[in-house]
Scaffold this active site. Sequence first.
Site, PDB file in Angstrom:
ATOM      1  N   ARG A 151      17.870  19.327 -18.401  1.00 45.62           N
ATOM      2  CA  ARG A 151      18.382  19.170 -19.331  1.00 45.62           C
ATOM      3  C   ARG A 151      19.515  20.069 -19.706  1.00 45.62           C
ATOM      4  O   ARG A 151      19.056  21.083 -19.938  1.00 45.62           O
ATOM      5  CB  ARG A 151      18.206  18.390 -20.531  1.00 45.62           C
ATOM      6  CG  ARG A 151      17.504  17.119 -19.882  1.00 45.62           C
ATOM      7  CD  ARG A 151      16.250  16.597 -21.140  1.00 45.62           C
ATOM      8  NE  ARG A 151      15.172  15.527 -21.081  1.00 45.62           N
ATOM      9  CZ  ARG A 151      14.030  15.853 -20.496  1.00 45.62           C
ATOM     10  NH1 ARG A 151      13.669  17.264 -20.137  1.00 45.62           N
ATOM     11  NH2 ARG A 151      13.241  14.677 -20.472  1.00 45.62           N
ATOM     12  N   LYS A 175      11.233  18.540 -23.461  1.00 46.47           N
ATOM     13  CA  LYS A 175      10.777  17.418 -24.698  1.00 46.47           C
ATOM     14  C   LYS A 175       9.196  17.827 -24.796  1.00 46.47           C
ATOM     15  O   LYS A 175       8.829  17.349 -23.975  1.00 46.47           O
ATOM     16  CB  LYS A 175      10.926  16.001 -24.364  1.00 46.47           C
ATOM     17  CG  LYS A 175      12.256  15.769 -24.168  1.00 46.47           C
ATOM     18  CD  LYS A 175      13.046  14.469 -24.710  1.00 46.47           C
ATOM     19  CE  LYS A 175      14.425  14.166 -23.904  1.00 46.47           C
ATOM     20  NZ  LYS A 175      14.505  12.927 -24.657  1.00 46.47           N
ATOM     21  N   HIS A 246      24.318  15.158 -18.863  1.00 49.76           N
ATOM     22  CA  HIS A 246      23.466  13.931 -18.618  1.00 49.76           C
ATOM     23  C   HIS A 246      23.955  13.486 -16.960  1.00 49.76           C
ATOM     24  O   HIS A 246      23.221  12.696 -16.627  1.00 49.76           O
ATOM     25  CB  HIS A 246      23.323  13.310 -19.515  1.00 49.76           C
ATOM     26  CG  HIS A 246      22.576  12.310 -19.607  1.00 49.76           C
ATOM     27  ND1 HIS A 246      21.153  13.062 -20.178  1.00 49.76           N
ATOM     28  CD2 HIS A 246      22.277  10.777 -19.663  1.00 49.76           C
ATOM     29  CE1 HIS A 246      20.513  11.414 -19.563  1.00 49.76           C
ATOM     30  NE2 HIS A 246      21.108  10.244 -19.941  1.00 49.76           N
ATOM     31  N   ARG A 249      22.983  15.558 -14.697  1.00 51.32           N
ATOM     32  CA  ARG A 249      21.700  15.512 -14.400  1.00 51.32           C
ATOM     33  C   ARG A 249      21.837  13.973 -13.396  1.00 51.32           C
ATOM     34  O   ARG A 249      20.336  14.205 -12.653  1.00 51.32           O
ATOM     35  CB  ARG A 249      21.156  15.035 -15.340  1.00 51.32           C
ATOM     36  CG  ARG A 249      19.261  15.309 -15.933  1.00 51.32           C
ATOM     37  CD  ARG A 249      18.927  14.984 -16.957  1.00 51.32           C
ATOM     38  NE  ARG A 249      17.179  14.625 -17.466  1.00 51.32           N
ATOM     39  CZ  ARG A 249      16.760  15.206 -17.294  1.00 51.32           C
ATOM     40  NH1 ARG A 249      16.860  16.037 -17.328  1.00 51.32           N
ATOM     41  NH2 ARG A 249      15.468  14.183 -17.519  1.00 51.32           N
ATOM     42  N   HIS A 272      10.121  13.439 -17.100  1.00 52.89           N
ATOM     43  CA  HIS A 272       9.913  12.735 -17.480  1.00 52.89           C
ATOM     44  C   HIS A 272       8.702  12.324 -17.605  1.00 52.89           C
ATOM     45  O   HIS A 272       8.127  12.506 -16.440  1.00 52.89           O
ATOM     46  CB  HIS A 272      10.830  10.941 -16.703  1.00 52.89           C
ATOM     47  CG  HIS A 272      12.131  11.472 -17.306  1.00 52.89           C
ATOM     48  ND1 HIS A 272      12.902  10.715 -15.876  1.00 52.89           N
ATOM     49  CD2 HIS A 272      13.037  11.810 -17.727  1.00 52.89           C
ATOM     50  CE1 HIS A 272      14.329  10.377 -16.268  1.00 52.89           C
ATOM     51  NE2 HIS A 272      14.293  11.370 -17.545  1.00 52.89           N
ATOM     52  N   TYR A 281       3.228   8.940 -13.302  1.00 56.62           N
ATOM     53  CA  TYR A 281       3.147  10.235 -13.770  1.00 56.62           C
ATOM     54  C   TYR A 281       2.260  10.867 -12.987  1.00 56.62           C
ATOM     55  O   TYR A 281       0.640  10.620 -13.175  1.00 56.62           O
ATOM     56  CB  TYR A 281       2.996  10.856 -15.308  1.00 56.62           C
ATOM     57  CG  TYR A 281       2.976  12.238 -15.804  1.00 56.62           C
ATOM     58  CD1 TYR A 281       4.549  12.120 -15.941  1.00 56.62           C
ATOM     59  CD2 TYR A 281       2.167  13.401 -15.507  1.00 56.62           C
ATOM     60  CE1 TYR A 281       4.878  13.722 -16.233  1.00 56.62           C
ATOM     61  CE2 TYR A 281       2.776  14.362 -15.282  1.00 56.62           C
ATOM     62  CZ  TYR A 281       3.455  14.875 -16.553  1.00 56.62           C
ATOM     63  OH  TYR A 281       4.681  16.283 -15.947  1.00 56.62           O
TER      64      TYR A 281
END
Length: 300
Positions: A151, A175, A246, A249, A272, A281
């Site tokens: 990002r 994040k 973005h 990305r 993510h 994940y």
Amino acid sequence: MESVLDAFDQYLALERGRSDHTRRAYLGDLRSLFAFVDERTPGADLGSLTLPVLRAWLSAQAAAGTARTTLARRTSAVKTFTAWAVRRGLMASDPATRLQMPKARRTLPAVLRQDQARDALDAANSGAQQGDPLALRDRLIVEMLYATGIRVSELCGLDIDDVDTSRRLLRVLGKGDKQRTVPFGEPAEQALRAWLTSGRPALATAESGPALLLGARGRRLDPRQARTVVHETVGAVAGAPDIGPHGLRHSAATHLLEGGADLRIVQELLGHSTLATTQLYTHVTVARLRAVHDQAHPRA
């Protein structure tokens, strides 16, 4: 209400680990809600936040043409706030437990074809040949965003110590303060070395600190400046869509998948917690990331 919002902001930062961007958005959403309530009932307190009032506020937002993604975020902001307020004893009950979050349509931004990405990067490289510090920086911005898929906020938040040039690895804080390691290829390494050798020293001041990327005045680069760089660089490519960081990305992710990268590997690279509608994940080792990146990325 401002003192309550200040306390909520501290909660978001310290206990939830929300980014500055998310916190600003949530506080703005709540101020919009409070203004709506005050207009209907001047001087109202938190007890005035009933389910019908919350629904009326969201309906008014929708009628004004607010995007579904924004409505979804505002719903999330309210639900997070009211749950916190109940725990703090500021509200007797939570009116948002039955508040429905509008489903946000998943729309992917336009992405570059591989030849368009190559042309954009070639243009950035050509512009940096004269050694101008800002041109060297701009080359690194575009090259590193495409090479890694990180990002723009993550890129601008990098410190020099977050970069392992010899191993071609970035230590990225994403994040929720989740740290991940992301590899990059030789073209990005060349851009990085040129910036660190010739570009950054020319712009650095006492205010630069450990920041990797700097603005013209020597301070840490603002993401808005990086967005402008990407728009201008890609915009110079004939036939390319108008994309920002973005879109770059998503271009990186798309090209990795086109090259045969596993979806879960791309998920890890991008940071993510979920990809599309999946709940997958998978933690992968740096060695696996390196191998897949070298095999799949067109500029590895």
